[in-house]
Write a protein that holds these residues in place. Sequence first.
Motif, PDB file in Angstrom:
ATOM      1  N   LEU A 144      37.015  27.285  39.086  1.00 38.70           N
ATOM      2  CA  LEU A 144      36.493  26.177  39.843  1.00 38.70           C
ATOM      3  C   LEU A 144      36.481  26.657  41.253  1.00 38.70           C
ATOM      4  O   LEU A 144      35.377  26.523  42.258  1.00 38.70           O
ATOM      5  CB  LEU A 144      36.817  24.878  39.446  1.00 38.70           C
ATOM      6  N   ALA A 145      37.745  27.178  41.589  1.00 41.35           N
ATOM      7  CA  ALA A 145      37.589  27.376  43.097  1.00 41.35           C
ATOM      8  C   ALA A 145      36.956  28.964  43.407  1.00 41.35           C
ATOM      9  O   ALA A 145      36.159  28.755  44.425  1.00 41.35           O
ATOM     10  CB  ALA A 145      39.258  27.885  43.207  1.00 41.35           C
ATOM     11  N   ALA A 146      36.470  29.780  42.358  1.00 37.37           N
ATOM     12  CA  ALA A 146      35.707  30.695  42.690  1.00 37.37           C
ATOM     13  C   ALA A 146      34.294  30.159  42.895  1.00 37.37           C
ATOM     14  O   ALA A 146      33.702  30.754  43.711  1.00 37.37           O
ATOM     15  CB  ALA A 146      35.637  31.788  41.697  1.00 37.37           C
ATOM     16  N   ALA A 147      33.677  29.227  42.099  1.00 36.60           N
ATOM     17  CA  ALA A 147      32.415  28.629  42.372  1.00 36.60           C
ATOM     18  C   ALA A 147      32.539  27.839  43.778  1.00 36.60           C
ATOM     19  O   ALA A 147      31.549  27.820  44.576  1.00 36.60           O
ATOM     20  CB  ALA A 147      32.305  27.517  41.160  1.00 36.60           C
ATOM     21  N   GLY A 187      33.364  36.307  44.209  1.00 39.69           N
ATOM     22  CA  GLY A 187      32.633  36.995  43.415  1.00 39.69           C
ATOM     23  C   GLY A 187      31.154  36.926  43.150  1.00 39.69           C
ATOM     24  O   GLY A 187      30.291  36.208  43.823  1.00 39.69           O
ATOM     25  N   THR A 188      30.769  37.079  41.609  1.00 44.77           N
ATOM     26  CA  THR A 188      29.506  36.980  41.298  1.00 44.77           C
ATOM     27  C   THR A 188      29.619  36.145  39.995  1.00 44.77           C
ATOM     28  O   THR A 188      30.767  35.972  39.527  1.00 44.77           O
ATOM     29  CB  THR A 188      28.725  38.097  40.887  1.00 44.77           C
ATOM     30  N   VAL A 189      28.812  35.342  39.516  1.00 47.95           N
ATOM     31  CA  VAL A 189      28.601  34.480  38.367  1.00 47.95           C
ATOM     32  C   VAL A 189      28.995  35.555  37.275  1.00 47.95           C
ATOM     33  O   VAL A 189      29.987  35.350  36.328  1.00 47.95           O
ATOM     34  CB  VAL A 189      27.454  33.819  38.050  1.00 47.95           C
ATOM     35  N   ASP A 233      35.472  38.414  33.693  1.00 49.52           N
ATOM     36  CA  ASP A 233      37.028  38.485  34.054  1.00 49.52           C
ATOM     37  C   ASP A 233      37.549  37.182  33.222  1.00 49.52           C
ATOM     38  O   ASP A 233      38.643  37.381  32.744  1.00 49.52           O
ATOM     39  CB  ASP A 233      37.253  38.203  35.594  1.00 49.52           C
ATOM     40  N   ALA A 234      36.896  36.078  33.301  1.00 48.96           N
ATOM     41  CA  ALA A 234      37.470  35.003  32.465  1.00 48.96           C
ATOM     42  C   ALA A 234      37.663  35.101  31.006  1.00 48.96           C
ATOM     43  O   ALA A 234      38.575  35.051  30.248  1.00 48.96           O
ATOM     44  CB  ALA A 234      36.511  33.735  32.826  1.00 48.96           C
ATOM     45  N   SER A 244      30.846  43.350  41.079  1.00 48.32           N
ATOM     46  CA  SER A 244      32.367  43.001  40.978  1.00 48.32           C
ATOM     47  C   SER A 244      32.764  41.994  41.676  1.00 48.32           C
ATOM     48  O   SER A 244      32.231  41.832  42.905  1.00 48.32           O
ATOM     49  CB  SER A 244      33.078  44.214  41.139  1.00 48.32           C
ATOM     50  N   PRO A 245      33.370  40.909  41.204  1.00 49.72           N
ATOM     51  CA  PRO A 245      34.307  39.903  42.306  1.00 49.72           C
ATOM     52  C   PRO A 245      34.928  40.459  43.346  1.00 49.72           C
ATOM     53  O   PRO A 245      35.338  41.618  42.857  1.00 49.72           O
ATOM     54  CB  PRO A 245      35.049  39.045  41.383  1.00 49.72           C
ATOM     55  N   VAL A 246      35.112  40.120  44.242  1.00 47.24           N
ATOM     56  CA  VAL A 246      35.780  40.472  45.454  1.00 47.24           C
ATOM     57  C   VAL A 246      37.089  39.797  45.360  1.00 47.24           C
ATOM     58  O   VAL A 246      37.539  38.787  44.961  1.00 47.24           O
ATOM     59  CB  VAL A 246      35.121  40.253  46.881  1.00 47.24           C
TER      60      VAL A 246
END
Length: 206
Positions: A76-79, A84-86, A92-93, A204-206
């Motif tokens: 949720l913090a990433a959102a 990153g990207t969806v 990763d999750a 890729s997520p950052v």
Amino acid sequence: MPTGVALRDPRRQLFAAAERVLLRAGPNALTSRAVTDEAGCAKGVLHRHFADFDDFLAALVLDRVARLEGQSAALLAAADTGRGTVVGNLADALTELFESIAVAVVGLVVSRDGLRARLRRTRPTGVPLLADAADMLAAYLAAERDRGRLGPDADVATLAPTLVGAGHLLFADREAAPPAPDEVRKVVAGVVAPALPPGEGGGSPV
């Protein structure tokens, strides 16, 4: 004469011992004797803290479910921050979830009628851990939809369990090496691609 060693945190150490047995030998090898031998304590220690072995196993499963709270908060913090990207965040999750003990725990639930019956008392529907993982991903997908990184019509209630099922299949073979990151991302991208806005990539997520 007493056998074994005293445990400072008996529940936590018994859970850790059970997880090691599960990962090493699978659900069929998980017995109360195997757990206490692995923990290096007397068999009576387990029965002092749990009504019976199925009660212990149910507590083990629910302990793993509780650990999803931290992963859910990170998603949720990433959102919230657009990190990153969806596709990357979901890949990763799923990797974090299924590279852990989760696959073995699901196999344990499926293989033991008594454990399922015990869990049904408080969780009447769904497979514990898988259902909770789907709820976690649905909350994340809904947050991304609200922030415009998923299309407004994205059906998160369908996407989330589809992702969990696909991830479980990828990681379910205990004898094979875990899937490569690119393989996980490819599967995730295939599931969520129709819900992504035009031009939304899967980097890729950052």
